[in-house]
Design a protein around this motif. Structure first.
Motif, PDB file in Angstrom:
ATOM      1  N   THR A 181       0.835  -1.205   0.000  1.00 49.69           N
ATOM      2  CA  THR A 181       0.000   0.000   0.000  1.00 49.69           C
ATOM      3  C   THR A 181       0.867   1.252   0.000  1.00 49.69           C
ATOM      4  N   ASP A 205      -1.121   4.963   6.092  1.00 49.12           N
ATOM      5  CA  ASP A 205      -1.908   5.037   7.328  1.00 49.12           C
ATOM      6  C   ASP A 205      -1.903   6.446   7.909  1.00 49.12           C
ATOM      7  N   THR A 208      -4.305   8.505   6.002  1.00 49.07           N
ATOM      8  CA  THR A 208      -5.686   8.204   6.408  1.00 49.07           C
ATOM      9  C   THR A 208      -6.046   8.903   7.711  1.00 49.07           C
ATOM     10  N   SER A 300      -3.897   1.865  14.734  1.00 46.55           N
ATOM     11  CA  SER A 300      -4.318   2.771  13.662  1.00 46.55           C
ATOM     12  C   SER A 300      -3.157   3.108  12.734  1.00 46.55           C
ATOM     13  N   ALA A 301      -2.008   3.439  13.315  1.00 41.13           N
ATOM     14  CA  ALA A 301      -0.859   3.819  12.496  1.00 41.13           C
ATOM     15  C   ALA A 301      -0.196   2.616  11.837  1.00 41.13           C
ATOM     16  N   SER A 303      -2.116  -0.184  10.700  1.00 39.98           N
ATOM     17  CA  SER A 303      -3.191  -1.048  10.203  1.00 39.98           C
ATOM     18  C   SER A 303      -2.785  -1.776   8.928  1.00 39.98           C
ATOM     19  N   ASN A 304      -2.001  -1.143   8.066  1.00 38.14           N
ATOM     20  CA  ASN A 304      -1.550  -1.815   6.841  1.00 38.14           C
ATOM     21  C   ASN A 304      -0.521  -2.906   7.118  1.00 38.14           C
TER      22      ASN A 304
END
Length: 760
Positions: A181, A205, A208, A300-301, A303-304
């Motif tokens: 990603t 991330d 996002t 969250s940071a 997630s990928n």
């Protein structure tokens, strides 16, 4: 249907209890009937089955046997009884045969057992909370089964994560795709992160999350941390310290993922053995809320990367946390008390943590306080490969160490009393492995608070604090956090506000947070405070560190804290991430010593600026507070009396002592009064008066012509311009406020931050 035979005692024959009855001999006993579906005329011709009476009935004189028959109904018609063959009954399941009885030797189906809970994992308090929550969430169950919602309970998340198969590549079906990603070129510009060469999935991330550029502490720390330096960092609250140490950890996780992708055999896969897979990082925090918040930021940071984070904190199931550690995690975020409990019970966990690549101590100055320092010392000894007596040095993996706090600079120079520890000894135990020594990055301002924070003080008597607090809450209706130094004080004020805030024309939500609450309840209250607009949270210092709730515009300190660091961290719950906010402290005569100590520590020679208050409005607020106090006093007295009587009754029952008749009659009278819902007349009258007052807007007591002065400006609360306004403007603002139904007309609300800036 049953019948019995009786004969003379001398003709009675012994019955063998082991003799099989006719029913037992027959393979299948059907209903008794002939071809015409009628019963034989003689009752003796029916197919009776003998029942063995057992030894206790053999000695009964005249009793011979007991027989029964199936398939016969007794019918009453006109007072006469007759017997008819029983009609066949259909099964409730539509005539289908019922499943056979369960065999004690056959395993239950997986569909039935997948929700079972092991005895060691059962938590009565959690089960009780869950049963209460289920009543409110039954309508959402179907949707929750299909989709995972953002507000999912922490326990459910934890249980789901345990049920997943854990291997070296979590969710291998799409991890390879996620690792490729990249940031969206049509979205926000991420070029500000280019100098740090962060992996593309992490940048995606950050994009996002709308983190388009690094903060000053991140810009200062990342170039050195990504190169392997040990860091001691200090920056104001809300400055982005979490990402400053999280991004190097996530970058290391990414490199590990990519190495395992190209060389699958290189990654150590977790197994069911007694040795857990070593995590990449261990992050130690002083509070549970901070640990939970850091874990959420990491997920969250990262997630990928599908980063696995295990949160090891008190108040949650220790058995679940042990299993999470056993199955393997990329990052372990923990409070020191619970982590040491797990390490002490399972030496394998200590062995795995000895091999972490990163050790982070967040809000490090709090660790030296009583109740934390001992466990921290033991944990550091264990992960450094030492026994409690300091001997037994073992092989320790090369690691990077980060220490962060908003009040680091002061605490490094501050020696504590014996037994509390000091920062020099803590830093020595961290065993920094950087050949150049730890790099110190200090971005704190001279007064240690955020540049967007406006500070103010209100000098008053202790008995006036409630009035001033209500003034602030109604004068500046915004998301507000009120800090208390003691739990009894918090509970008293919370009970008082509960009579006022929900009954306003525009109701306000009151939320409590303190250390005596169950952890699950604490997490829910924090989430609710962040979700409800204009909510008011009353809290002890469990919320003073790390709690990051967007939109907190005002922090009120009900009392002056003794430690300047506590004042800084309390104030830091507002004006975060470049936003504006106000921190107001109540100063009573008995608080002068602590107040002067804070001013000296924060280099405020002239003290904290006074917060402007319109004194003409205070009598109206005081009247409402007094009514609420009278209501609360009556209800508290009734509750106390009821509790004492129940306690006395329980003690008497346990001691097998009869109560006096007067006490019993009093209990019955009280029970009847409660059952009939009769209320105390004084309390009911006070409630009516309070509700009536709360519906009446509190208006400025006097308006003057000409230009608006600061006094009128404060009273109106809707005028943001201190020059050039006329009394006609004031009247128009008041009319707008009355139409909106607000207690204080604030159509164009003047925030507490602007109010302090205007007066300073």
């Amino acid at each position: 249907m049953k019948r019995s035979h009786s004969v003379d005692a001398d003709r009675q024959k012994p019955i063998n209890p082991k003799k099989k009855s006719r029913k037992q001999k027959e393979s299948k006993a059907g209903p008794v009937s002939n071809a015409d579906d009628t019963l034989p005329a003689s009752i003796d011709e029916w197919q009776w089955s003998e029942i063995a009476p057992g030894e206790m009935l053999q000695d009964m004189g005249g009793f011979l046997s007991l027989e029964e028959i199936d398939g016969v109904d007794v019918v009453e018609e006109g007072g006469a009884f007759s017997f008819r063959p029983a009609k066949a009954k259909k099964n409730k399941n539509g005539g289908k045969d019922r499943p056979g009885k369960a065999s004690p030797y056959s395993p239950l189906p997986e569909k039935l057992t997948k929700k079972f809970i092991a005895v060691d994992d059962f938590d009565e308090s959690e089960a009780a909370d869950a049963s209460n929550v289920e009543k409110d969430e039954t309508k959402e169950d179907d949707e929750d089964d299909k989709n995972s919602v953002d507000g999912e309970d922490e326990d459910v998340k934890e249980k789901d994560s345990e049920n997943e198969e854990v291997d070296d590549a979590p969710d291998a079906l799409n991890q390879d795709e996620l690792l490729e990603t990249s940031p969206d070129p049509n979205d926000a510009d991420m070029s500000a992160w280019t100098p740090f060469s962060l992996p593309a999935p992490i940048l995606a991330d950050l994009q996002t999350l709308k983190f388009t550029s690094p903060t000053p502490i991140q810009s200062s720390v990342l170039p050195h941390a990504l190169k392997g330096r040990d860091i001691i960092g200090a920056a104001e609250t809300g400055s982005g310290k979490t990402l400053a140490f999280a991004l190097p950890i996530l970058a290391h996780v990414y490199r590990t993922r990519m190495a395992n992708k190209h060389n699958p055999g290189a990654g150590a896969k977790p197994s069911s053995s007694s040795t857990p897979r070593p995590p990449t990082a261990l992050i130690l925090t002083p509070t549970r809320e901070l640990a939970t918040q850091i874990a959420d930021h990491l997920r969250s940071a990262g997630s990928n990367l599908l980063v696995r984070v295990a949160c090891v904190i008190g108040g949650m199931s220790v058995h679940k946390q042990r299993r999470l550690l056993q199955r393997g995690a990329d990052v372990v975020v923990a409070t020191v008390g619970r982590l040491w409990e797990v390490m002490e019970d399972d030496p394998a966990v200590a062995g795995a943590l000895r091999k972490v690549a990163f050790l982070v101590v967040d809000e490090g100055d709090r660790m030296v306080e009583v109740g934390h320092y001992k466990e921290l010392d033991l944990i550091l000894r264990a992960i450094n490969g030492k026994t409690p007596d300091g001997a037994g040095e073992k092989e320790v993996r090369q690691r990077k160490t980060f220490v962060f706090s908003a009040t680091m600079h002061r605490e490094l120079a501050k020696k504590r009393k014996k037994g509390k520890g000091d920062w020099d000894s803590v830093l020595a135990k961290l065993s920094f492995q950087d050949p150049l020594g730890p790099l110190r990055v200090d971005l704190t301002r001279d007064n240690f608070v955020s540049s967007g924070l406006s500070e103010g003080r209100i000098e008053c008597e202790a008995s006036q604090k409630d009035t001033y607090l209500l003034y602030l809450l109604l004068r500046h209706p915004s998301r507000t956090l009120v800090f208390f130094s003691s739990l009894p004080s918090l509970k008293r004020v919370a009970s008082l506000l509960q009579h006022i805030l929900p009954n306003l024309p525009t109701p306000r939500t009151l939320i409590t947070l303190h250390g005596h609450m169950q952890q699950r309840e604490r997490l829910k209250h924090v989430e609710k405070f962040a979700r409800v607009e204009g909510a008011v949270m009353v809290a002890t210092d469990v919320a003073a560190r790390g709690l990051d709730v967007p939109g907190v515009e005002m922090v009120v300190q009900y009392g002056v804290p003794k430690d300047p660091a506590v004042y800084v961290h309390r104030s830091g719950r507002t004006a975060r991430a470049g936003e504006k906010g106000a921190a107001i402290v109540f100063v009573c005569p008995e608080d002068n010593k602590a107040y002067r100590g804070i001013c000296d520590s924060l280099k405020k020679k002239s003290g904290i600026e006074p917060f402007p208050v319109d004194a003409s409005l205070l009598p109206a607020f005081s009247k409402r507070v007094e009514l609420a106090r009278s209501i609360d006093g009556v209800e508290h007295g009734e509750s106390k009396e009821k509790t004492e009587k129940l306690w006395m009754k329980k003690m008497a029952r346990e001691a097998d002592i009869a109560l006096d008749s007067d006490d019993s009659s009093d209990d019955e009278t009280h029970h009847k009064a409660t059952k009939s819902k009769t209320k105390n007349p004084a309390s009911a009258a006070a409630k009516r008066d309070l509700l009536a007052l709360l519906k009446v807007p509190i208006l400025p007591s006097k308006l003057r012509g000409g230009f608006i002065t600061s006094e009128v400006n404060l009273a109106v609360g809707g005028v943001d311009d201190t020059e050039g306004g006329t009394s006609a403007d004031v009247v128009q603002k008041l009319r707008e406020g009355l139409k909106s139904g607000e207690i204080l007309p604030t159509k164009s609300r003047l925030t507490a931050h602007k109010l302090v800036k205007t007066q300073s």
